[in-house]
Design a protein around this motif. Structure first.
Motif, PDB file in Angstrom:
ATOM      1  N   ALA A 129      62.507  33.845  89.838  1.00 19.33           N
ATOM      2  CA  ALA A 129      61.837  34.280  88.611  1.00 19.33           C
ATOM      3  C   ALA A 129      61.939  35.794  88.447  1.00 19.33           C
ATOM      4  O   ALA A 129      62.183  36.292  87.337  1.00 19.33           O
ATOM      5  N   LYS A 141      63.803  37.747  85.425  1.00 23.26           N
ATOM      6  CA  LYS A 141      63.052  38.722  84.619  1.00 23.26           C
ATOM      7  C   LYS A 141      63.804  40.049  84.561  1.00 23.26           C
ATOM      8  O   LYS A 141      63.958  40.638  83.483  1.00 23.26           O
ATOM      9  N   GLY A 146      57.090  31.065  80.709  1.00 22.46           N
ATOM     10  CA  GLY A 146      57.033  31.122  82.166  1.00 22.46           C
ATOM     11  C   GLY A 146      55.675  30.692  82.701  1.00 22.46           C
ATOM     12  O   GLY A 146      55.591  29.966  83.691  1.00 22.46           O
ATOM     13  N   GLU A 153      54.879  27.561  85.034  1.00 16.91           N
ATOM     14  CA  GLU A 153      54.156  27.752  86.293  1.00 16.91           C
ATOM     15  C   GLU A 153      53.014  26.740  86.417  1.00 16.91           C
ATOM     16  O   GLU A 153      52.819  26.139  87.481  1.00 16.91           O
TER      17      GLU A 153
END
Length: 94
Positions: free
Chosen positions: A13, A17, A49, A53
């Protein structure tokens, strides 16, 4: 193993990003995107995101519960019920 998977997910992640931020910065510099558009895109990606999650956390919880059930281990709920039952029996004895 679970910790390794979590670390892998977090690492992936972060890389995604960073790559996205680099690409957006380049688009702004080339005049293909305004700062306002970039901010909206980042917020949208952030919200997506966070949603993913939450979904992953729920899947992990579900998988762990299944493993615990298969192993026959007591859950917090099971232990609490047992405590309540023991408490009732103790008060009946008195």
């Amino acid at each position: 193993m679970l910790k390794d998977l979590m670390r892998l997910g977090v690492g992936s992640a972060l890389l995604a990003k960073e790559k996205m931020e680099e690409e957006i910065k380049e688009l702004i510099e080339k005049g293909r995107m305004s700062k306002e558009e970039a901010e909206k895109l980042i917020e949208k990606a952030k919200a997506k995101g966070e949603e993913q999650e939450r979904a992953i956390r729920e899947e992990i919880k579900k998988a762990l519960k299944e493993v615990l059930d298969e192993m026959g281990l007591a859950t917090k709920e099971d232990l609490e019920k047992l405590r309540e039952e023991l408490g009732k029996k103790e008060s009946e004895k008195r």
